[in-house]
Structure formats: C-alpha cells, structure tokens
Design a protein around this motif. Structure first.
Motif, PDB file in Angstrom:
ATOM      1  N   CYS A  30       0.832  -1.216   0.000  1.00  0.00           N
ATOM      2  CA  CYS A  30       0.000   0.000   0.000  1.00  0.00           C
ATOM      3  C   CYS A  30       0.862   1.261   0.000  1.00  0.00           C
ATOM      4  O   CYS A  30       0.549   2.240  -0.683  1.00  0.00           O
ATOM      5  N   ARG A  31       1.960   1.223   0.754  1.00  0.00           N
ATOM      6  CA  ARG A  31       2.836   2.399   0.795  1.00  0.00           C
ATOM      7  C   ARG A  31       3.545   2.599  -0.533  1.00  0.00           C
ATOM      8  O   ARG A  31       3.650   3.723  -1.032  1.00  0.00           O
TER       9      ARG A  31
ATOM     10  N   TRP B  14       0.560   2.886  -3.602  1.00  0.00           N
ATOM     11  CA  TRP B  14      -0.435   3.940  -3.474  1.00  0.00           C
ATOM     12  C   TRP B  14       0.014   5.118  -2.616  1.00  0.00           C
ATOM     13  O   TRP B  14      -0.691   6.128  -2.544  1.00  0.00           O
TER      14      TRP B  14
ATOM     15  N   LEU C 153       0.041   5.252   0.566  1.00  0.00           N
ATOM     16  CA  LEU C 153      -0.928   5.358   1.650  1.00  0.00           C
ATOM     17  C   LEU C 153      -0.667   4.300   2.711  1.00  0.00           C
ATOM     18  O   LEU C 153      -0.228   3.182   2.404  1.00  0.00           O
TER      19      LEU C 153
ATOM     20  N   ASP D 266      -5.919   4.392   5.299  1.00  0.00           N
ATOM     21  CA  ASP D 266      -6.296   5.314   4.227  1.00  0.00           C
ATOM     22  C   ASP D 266      -6.519   4.579   2.910  1.00  0.00           C
ATOM     23  O   ASP D 266      -7.410   4.939   2.131  1.00  0.00           O
ATOM     24  N   ALA D 267      -5.712   3.557   2.644  1.00  0.00           N
ATOM     25  CA  ALA D 267      -5.887   2.795   1.407  1.00  0.00           C
ATOM     26  C   ALA D 267      -7.238   2.071   1.398  1.00  0.00           C
ATOM     27  O   ALA D 267      -7.945   2.045   0.381  1.00  0.00           O
TER      28      ALA D 267
ATOM     29  N   GLU E 166     -10.052   4.769   1.045  1.00  0.00           N
ATOM     30  CA  GLU E 166     -10.086   5.306  -0.310  1.00  0.00           C
ATOM     31  C   GLU E 166     -10.724   4.312  -1.273  1.00  0.00           C
ATOM     32  O   GLU E 166     -11.503   4.679  -2.162  1.00  0.00           O
TER      33      GLU E 166
END
Length: 357
Positions: free
Chosen positions: A330-331, A334, A336, A340-341, A344
């Motif tokens: 995710c980091r 995205w 994030l 938050d991922a 979203e």
C-alpha cells in the motif's frame, strides 16, 4: 435504521470465537488455537479500527466493524443503496467468513472483493488447483490423501513432494519435514495432519524457486494488473512452517515482538531482478481476474525459478491486510498507510458514476 450516509461495514471472524467453537466441536485447545491463528488479521486490524473510522470520515463515509456472528442482524438494518460490505476473513470449513459475501449478495449490498463462490473455492486447495489447471495456469498437479490413504495419487516427481493441509487456508507445510522424498512419509504426514486438524493433505511435486507474493488492491474500479505489487518474500527458509507463521501475526506475533524474536522477511521487487518473471506473474494475475473473477483485493503466492519459470501455488481472496507485506504494498503502490488505502478503496465504490455491485 437505514442511513443515507455512505457506510463501510467490515465483517470479520475473531480468533477467540473460532477457538471456542472448535473446542466445543471436540478439537484439542492447542490445535484449535493453531487453526484459529489464520484469523489473526482480525486480531491485528482491530487495533486500527479507530484509525480506519477516521480515514472513512475524512472521505464522507461512516465505518462499522461487525463480528461475523452479528452480520445477518447488522445488515438487516442497513440501506443496500448506500452500504458497502468488505469481508476480512474467508472460510467454509474451519472458518466461516464465506457466509458474509453470501449474506451481502442476498441483501443486495455492494461488496469489496470476489464473489462468494471464490470464498469457498480458495480454501479448498485441491479443488482450486484443479480449476486453476483447467484455466491453463502453471499450478503443480496434486494428489490428495486422508489419514494415511490416497484419495488421488500424486504424480511422479524426481524432486520429491511437498505435503500441506488442504483446507486450513495456508500454503505452509506445518512441520519442517513437510518436504518429502518418500510417498510413504507423505502418507504418514497425512495421518499426523488428520489426527491434529481433521484435514486432508495435498501432495504436490516439490517445485524449486524463490517465494513470491503478488498483492493487489484496486483503489478505483478501473485499476488493473499494472497496480499489482510483485515481491520476493525472503525469510531465509525454503518454506514456511506453522511455527514460522505463528511468530509473525496475531497474539503470538505480538508475543514474539515483545520477546525480541520477531523478524520480518525481506521484500524485494521481482521486477528489479527478474523483469521477465514479473511480466509473467502479471499475466497470470490478469488471467485470474478475467477467467476466475478475482477483483478489488487479493493476493497470489508463487515460486519463481532463476530461469523465470513460474509456479502458481495459491490465491487468496482475503489477503492479510494488516500483514507487513500488504502494508508495504500500500505504501509503495499507493503512497498510503493501510487505513487510508482501505477507506479510499471503499469511497471509490460508494461515490461517483463508477459505482458497481
């Protein structure tokens, strides 16, 4: 009472509820705890429910974590037009999370993830392997044994065989001797697995290569295999055992961290070392999305050889979201953090013209 505020409901089955149910069914407490360990992401993510609620609020959503046993009652009071159901844990045998997407479909709710049929298929490794093979994907052929007897004999293998439980939701071999050069020993392992867990075993030809995890989160419905994260997962061991897994996640993982015994496997992008293999993994993922119906969020486990030969081991419709590898994905993909991922992703399904059921 129904609400017009878009709402994310996260359905999850906790470890403790699973342990209690398995013990009541006659499983030994220690074995029940090992089985329920595969629900550890419920334990880990629960610590971040407040963060997830805040991330949802920032995007105009409300958030409600719902225990699996309460899901039918909770969904009965929601508005299908404004409610999205995300099922955190799968299962049709030892675990029961596969009931959640079925309930959501029955109530006409939008969902995150594959349809409920795949929640059943992914936990049965023998059946899912047969389907993957029929799709022309490079999955090792398999035999199936139950308590020392062959149900389906495995193919011959000069490299020996790998023995793993069929329905425990894992690719692990349970014990260090799960790689075997002798089919008699494979049958003995099936007796041990049946005695401990009441499960059959899949017996596949051993395949060489490095362990690779492919992770996917469709932040918007339009995202395709270009958003797949493909990484070597190097732990220093050829394969993961039950003991290795217990040291990474859930309550036992927290204990390992406190004792200073926790070491995350190293993640290295496959594209940086074997770009051709990376491309082949993405092609496999594309086939799984188009031919099998994977979508929104999933992971794939593979073995990749030095000559770019790919072996597809299994797919998961409920990847370990709070695990180190999915957080890293995710980091990197995205930019994030996990909460938050997830928020979203949910917001993209609940707003705008691209909503889909």
């Amino acid at each position: 009472m129904s609400s017009r505020t878009p709402r994310l409901i996260l359905v999850h089955e906790p470890e403790r509820a699973c342990v209690d149910r398995l013990v009541a069914d006659g499983h030994a407490p220690e074995r029940a705890a090992e089985i329920a360990f595969y629900l550890a992401q419920s334990t880990d993510l629960a610590q971040e429910f407040d963060m997830l609620a805040g991330a949802c609020r920032a995007r105009g959503l409300s958030f409600a974590p719902v225990l699996l046993d309460d899901a039918a009652k909770a969904l009965a009071g929601e508005d299908p037009g404004t409610t999205l159901v995300w099922t955190l844990t799968d299962g049709i045998a030892y675990f029961r999370g596969g009931a959640a997407p079925a309930l959501a479909r029955l109530g006409g709710f939008k969902t995150i993830g594959a349809d409920d049929s795949l929640f059943a298929l992914c936990q049965d490794k023998f059946r899912s392997g047969a389907v993957l093979g029929a799709l022309g994907l490079p999955v090792p052929r398999a035999g199936l044994a139950r308590d020392g007897k062959w149900l389906v004999k495995p193919p011959a293998s000069a490299a020996g065989w790998f023995v793993k439980p069929n329905r425990l939701g894992a690719k692990i071999g349970i014990w260090p001797d799960s790689r075997s050069d002798d089919l008699g020993h494979a049958l003995e392992l099936s007796r041990r697995v049946f005695a401990a867990y009441r499960d059959d075993v899949v017996v596949q030809p051993y395949v060489a290569g490095r362990n690779v995890r492919a992770s996917f989160l469709g932040l918007t419905p339009q995202v395709g295999v270009e958003a797949l994260g493909v990484a070597y997962v190097d732990s220093g061991a050829d394969f993961q055992t039950m003991a290795d897994s217990l040291a990474l996640y859930g309550e036992t993982g927290e204990a390992a961290k406190s004792a200073g015994h926790y070491t995350e496997p190293e993640l290295v992008a496959v594209a940086d070392i074997q770009p051709a293999a990376d491309a082949r993994v993405r092609a496999i993922a594309g086939r799984l999305m188009s031919g099998l119906g994977l979508r929104d969020v999933f992971s794939i486990d593979l073995r990749v050889e030095a000559d770019d030969t790919i072996h597809l081991i299994e797919f998961e419709v409920c990847p370990g979201l709070p695990c180190f590898d999915f957080r890293a994905y995710c980091r990197q993909q995205w930019g994030l953090e996990l909460a938050d991922a997830m928020a979203e992703t949910a917001a993209s399904r609940l707003s705008g013209p691209d909503r889909r059921v």
